[in-house]
Motif scaffolding. Structure first.
Motif, short mmCIF file in Angstrom:
data_model
loop_
_atom_site.label_atom_id
_atom_site.label_comp_id
_atom_site.label_asym_id
_atom_site.label_seq_id
_atom_site.Cartn_x
_atom_site.Cartn_y
_atom_site.Cartn_z
N ASP A 37 93.14 -39.46 -57.49
CA ASP A 37 93.19 -39.24 -58.72
C ASP A 37 93.33 -40.08 -59.82
N SER A 38 91.81 -40.36 -60.93
CA SER A 38 92.36 -41.84 -61.29
C SER A 38 94.00 -41.98 -62.28
N LYS A 39 94.03 -40.83 -62.26
CA LYS A 39 95.91 -41.74 -63.51
C LYS A 39 96.47 -41.71 -62.46
N ASP A 40 96.64 -41.74 -60.53
CA ASP A 40 97.82 -42.21 -59.92
C ASP A 40 96.96 -43.53 -58.97
N PRO A 41 96.18 -44.23 -59.28
CA PRO A 41 95.39 -45.15 -58.10
C PRO A 41 95.83 -45.76 -57.11
N ALA A 42 97.43 -46.03 -57.21
CA ALA A 42 97.80 -46.69 -56.15
C ALA A 42 98.80 -44.80 -55.43
N GLY A 43 98.15 -44.17 -55.87
CA GLY A 43 98.63 -42.49 -55.19
C GLY A 43 98.21 -42.46 -53.69
N PRO A 44 97.86 -40.90 -53.42
CA PRO A 44 97.68 -40.60 -52.27
C PRO A 44 95.99 -40.97 -52.19
N ILE A 45 95.22 -41.42 -51.45
CA ILE A 45 94.10 -40.93 -51.44
C ILE A 45 93.40 -40.46 -50.25
N LEU A 46 92.54 -39.42 -50.57
CA LEU A 46 92.26 -38.23 -49.23
C LEU A 46 90.56 -39.03 -48.74
#
Length: 69
Positions: free
Chosen positions: A37-46
């Motif tokens: 998700d571009s809004k959460d670049p540090a978030g989960p990566i599928l």
């Protein structure tokens, strides 16, 4: 298999990005595709295999998800 490091990937933003609700994808060196998700670049990566990603794109082009709510 270790998860990809976000900073190490060449992220591409979808063309259908509107109002900041964007999906970003990147090719991982082992042949898989990473999605975030571009809004959460540090978030989960599928992560998807090349086959899974091709099947998803084919389904999207064929309208398989047009009525998903």
């Amino acid at each position: 298999m270790l998860p990809p490091r976000s900073a190490d990937l060449d992220w591409q933003t979808s063309r259908s990005c509107s109002q900041g609700a964007c999906v970003q994808v990147a090719a991982v060196g082992d042949g898989t595709i990473a999605v975030r998700d571009s809004k959460d670049p540090a978030g989960p990566i599928l992560r998807y295999s090349a086959t899974e990603w091709r099947e998803f794109l084919t389904g999207a082009k064929d309208g398989d998800f047009d009525n998903v709510k």
